[in-house]
Design an enzyme around this catalytic site. Structure first.
Site, PDB file in Angstrom:
ATOM      1  N   HIS A  72      17.832 -36.144 -21.969  1.00  0.00           N
ATOM      2  CA  HIS A  72      17.650 -36.201 -20.524  1.00  0.00           C
ATOM      3  C   HIS A  72      18.253 -34.960 -19.883  1.00  0.00           C
ATOM      4  O   HIS A  72      19.427 -34.669 -20.057  1.00  0.00           O
ATOM      5  CB  HIS A  72      18.295 -37.453 -19.940  1.00  0.00           C
ATOM      6  CG  HIS A  72      17.589 -38.711 -20.327  1.00  0.00           C
ATOM      7  ND1 HIS A  72      18.239 -39.838 -20.764  1.00  0.00           N
ATOM      8  CD2 HIS A  72      16.262 -39.015 -20.364  1.00  0.00           C
ATOM      9  CE1 HIS A  72      17.354 -40.784 -21.042  1.00  0.00           C
ATOM     10  NE2 HIS A  72      16.144 -40.303 -20.807  1.00  0.00           N
ATOM     11  N   GLU A  91      26.969 -42.984 -24.167  1.00  0.00           N
ATOM     12  CA  GLU A  91      26.907 -42.554 -22.774  1.00  0.00           C
ATOM     13  C   GLU A  91      28.298 -42.015 -22.461  1.00  0.00           C
ATOM     14  O   GLU A  91      29.273 -42.751 -22.407  1.00  0.00           O
ATOM     15  CB  GLU A  91      26.593 -43.740 -21.840  1.00  0.00           C
ATOM     16  CG  GLU A  91      25.226 -44.375 -22.048  1.00  0.00           C
ATOM     17  CD  GLU A  91      24.091 -43.584 -21.395  1.00  0.00           C
ATOM     18  OE1 GLU A  91      24.377 -42.601 -20.687  1.00  0.00           O
ATOM     19  OE2 GLU A  91      22.916 -43.950 -21.603  1.00  0.00           O
ATOM     20  N   ARG A 120      15.263 -35.486 -14.892  1.00  0.00           N
ATOM     21  CA  ARG A 120      15.607 -36.277 -16.087  1.00  0.00           C
ATOM     22  C   ARG A 120      14.614 -36.081 -17.239  1.00  0.00           C
ATOM     23  O   ARG A 120      14.998 -36.012 -18.408  1.00  0.00           O
ATOM     24  CB  ARG A 120      15.633 -37.748 -15.674  1.00  0.00           C
ATOM     25  CG  ARG A 120      15.680 -38.767 -16.793  1.00  0.00           C
ATOM     26  CD  ARG A 120      15.708 -40.158 -16.179  1.00  0.00           C
ATOM     27  NE  ARG A 120      15.453 -41.216 -17.134  1.00  0.00           N
ATOM     28  CZ  ARG A 120      16.407 -41.807 -17.865  1.00  0.00           C
ATOM     29  NH1 ARG A 120      17.643 -41.419 -17.758  1.00  0.00           N
ATOM     30  NH2 ARG A 120      16.094 -42.773 -18.705  1.00  0.00           N
ATOM     31  N   HIS A 125      24.200 -39.112 -24.440  1.00  0.00           N
ATOM     32  CA  HIS A 125      23.710 -39.159 -23.069  1.00  0.00           C
ATOM     33  C   HIS A 125      24.889 -39.195 -22.098  1.00  0.00           C
ATOM     34  O   HIS A 125      26.038 -39.173 -22.515  1.00  0.00           O
ATOM     35  CB  HIS A 125      22.892 -40.446 -22.862  1.00  0.00           C
ATOM     36  CG  HIS A 125      21.601 -40.477 -23.603  1.00  0.00           C
ATOM     37  ND1 HIS A 125      20.375 -40.407 -22.989  1.00  0.00           N
ATOM     38  CD2 HIS A 125      21.341 -40.582 -24.927  1.00  0.00           C
ATOM     39  CE1 HIS A 125      19.414 -40.474 -23.892  1.00  0.00           C
ATOM     40  NE2 HIS A 125      19.967 -40.587 -25.077  1.00  0.00           N
TER      41      HIS A 125
END
Lengths: 214, 384
Positions: B158, B360, B216, B286
């Site tokens: 992303h 994340e 994104r 991410h």
């Protein structure tokens, strides 16, 4: 119906917590105080027939300008049944005292009031995550404004965060309030969309903040 | 160390503050001398870290209000100094790992890394992006006559999650700097090969530098060029198109025209398929959220090796927390985040790779995608 315990890591608990934090930021935040969720300690959920879903939360918050201090609070978040147009009802009780920011906020107020040209800024933080120190209070007021938006617009299917202050413009007023017209980018984790919201925030050191309904 | 801002209100407060400064020999920034402290005037003092709590407590006891002007003096100092990264410079001649880099610099970095560590690192072609950029991965492999299993890590699926490619670069640097001296790393490399893809969604990453910081998706056009980009992490062949996606090309979770419709997805999928019997662990990086996510996103039904997946992830989260106290939550995407289909992590698991995780990275929403550069180092260090 009975309230059932939820694992605090479950997304529905996290979403309700974000609403509570948004509400609290609106109510108690200011140019000298930004509250952040340190941990969601406990969450319970109750499905109330014909009314909606109610979450009972125990949160630990920290003040971004004084991270060594944390404060506990309890919150209730009620999402109304089938409602896309009505904001969740939120109640929050803060246990103990929040650090006083009176003096810092008065200083900020005086500084802004004495500006000859109205303050204008954009992209806070910038692409590299930086916020110039003199704009930090404006950044924290954006948290207050976004707190309002997040509280008003959240559903059980959204998780909003403030992604960036796209633009902010001070508007001088004849009364004693400070007025800031913000364009805020809110990110919704669920749809991944980042959308601009316009919001006008009024703030006064003693009276606090409120979003102007225009 | 913190700098406190105080405006003493009474003579008594002034006297107490003067006493405080001399007792603790605090560093006065304003005014310069304790005898110049006046009621109604700004006072700025730097308090060394070990004394911060004590000083604040005594101020509270004497009802002297204060504000933290600078919460971390060292950080500010580091920020304002030109980068003098001794270790980074040794490895690749002056690369600042605590800054975000545009794609061109990352390409140059990969070339340098291979050049400076040719006994261990080889750069490989993976495929091309929609806009015809070359996707490379780095293979870190200690020569040996025994076959080795593979750990794959990709970053930058992303575009706006800049901390992710920053981590991949940091990771490579750390391994290369320490493999000779760190017994854990050297044992690791004796048994495993590391494959690192610093930026998968190159088109999107470039777009986030040049046009739209919060972009994104990829940059492939749809509907006659009226909308752009597929969410590459909804484009893999794992329950594709079923949940947590959109078929509308203007959505940020547009899953493409079919599974693996995008060249970037295909490039990764093809490679992983070809090596699947050797891949032990798949990691995809991410931001933001501070989560270690396990399969699946499309269903809450746990994968067959859920216990093992959770065990390893929990140990990782504990080790991470041990560094700077950062909390990461652990669990399946469907339970702790949302429902989604077509993710790379889920697809990799369904083809038989046992350990598959999405990280994340920092933070939890206060800066979100715009993570300040001064958090690159702690984020990367704790994630190592």
């Amino acid at each position: 119906s009975v309230a059932m315990e939820l694992p605090p890591s479950h997304f529905s608990a996290a979403r309700a917590a974000a609403v509570a934090v948004g509400y609290l930021r609106y109510l108690r935040g200011g140019p000298g105080r930004g509250l952040e969720l340190r941990e969601l300690r406990r969450a319970r959920r109750q499905d109330i027939d014909d009314v909606g879903h109610k979450y009972y939360l125990e949160l630990e918050l920290e003040d971004v300008l004084d991270k060594d201090r944390t404060v506990n609070c309890t919150a209730e978040v009620l999402y109304h049944l089938g409602s896309k147009t009505s904001a969740p009802d939120v109640q929050v009780t803060v246990q103990g005292e929040l650090r006083s920011t009176e003096e810092a906020e008065q200083e900020f107020y005086n500084r802004i009031r004495s500006l000859e040209k109205e303050l204008v800024a954009e992209n806070i933080p910038d692409s590299h995550g930086n916020v110039p120190p003199e704009l930090e209070p404006i950044h924290l007021l954006a948290w207050v404004a976004s707190g309002y938006l997040i509280w008003q617009n959240s559903t059980e299917n959204t998780t909003f965060h403030l992604a960036q202050v796209k633009h902010v413009k001070q508007v001088k007023r004849s009364d004693e309030d400070l007025q800031f017209d913000y364009v805020l980018l809110l990110h919704d984790m669920v749809s991944q969309e980042v959308l601009p919201w316009e919001v006008t925030l009024l703030w006064h050191p003693q009276r606090g903040a409120r979003v102007s309904q225009s | 160390d913190q700098v406190l801002h105080i405006v003493p209100e009474t003579l008594q407060q002034v006297q107490h503050l003067q006493l405080l400064c001399s007792t603790f020999t605090l560093d006065l920034w304003k005014p310069l001398l304790p005898e110049d402290i006046r009621a109604g005037e700004d006072l700025h003092i730097r308090v060394p870290a070990p004394l911060v709590q004590e000083v604040k407590d005594t101020l509270d006891q004497h009802m002297i209000s204060y504000r933290v002007l600078i919460p971390d003096v060292q950080k500010l100092v580091d920020q304002s100094m030109p980068r003098e990264r001794s270790s980074a410079r040794e490895v690749s001649g002056g690369y600042a790992y605590t800054e975000y880099h545009p794609m061109e610099e990352i390409y140059q970095w990969m070339t340098q890394i291979q050049k400076n560590n040719s006994e261990l690192v080889t750069q490989h072609f993976l495929g091309k992006t929609f806009e015809n950029q070359t996707i490379y991965y780095l293979q870190i492999s200690q020569p040996s006559n025994k076959p080795k299993k593979i750990i794959w890590m990709d970053c930058g699926i992303h575009a706006r999650e800049w901390i992710s490619p920053a981590f991949c670069q940091w990771f490579v640097k750390e391994i290369l700097q320490n493999y000779k001296t760190d017994p854990k790393i050297s044992r690791f490399l004796q048994n495993l090969d590391l494959y690192v893809l610093p930026v998968l969604n190159i088109d999107g990453y470039i777009y986030s530098w040049e046009i739209d910081r919060l972009w994104r998706k990829s940059r492939s056009p749809y509907e006659n060029g009226t909308c752009y980009g597929t969410d590459l992490n909804r484009n893999f062949n794992s329950s594709w198109g079923s949940v947590g996606i959109s078929f509308n090309c203007s959505s940020d979770i547009f899953c493409g025209s079919g599974p693996e419709s995008e060249p970037e997805t295909k490039a990764v999928a093809q490679f992983i398929k070809s090596k699947k019997s050797d891949i032990l662990c798949y990691l995809t990086m991410h931001s933001y959220g501070q989560l270690i996510l396990t399969p699946y996103g499309s269903t809450t039904k746990p994968p067959s090796n859920n216990e093992e997946l959770m065990q390893v992830a929990k140990e990782a989260a504990a080790a991470l927390k041990g560094k700077y106290g950062t909390s990461y939550k652990v669990g399946s995407t469907a339970l702790i985040l949302y429902n989604n289909s077509g993710s790379s992590r889920d697809w990799v698991h369904t083809i038989g790779i046992p350990l598959s995780y999405t990280f994340e990275l920092r933070d939890t929403g206060d800066y979100g995608f715009l993570l300040p550069t001064n958090q690159i180092q702690p984020t990367c260090e704790e994630t190592m």
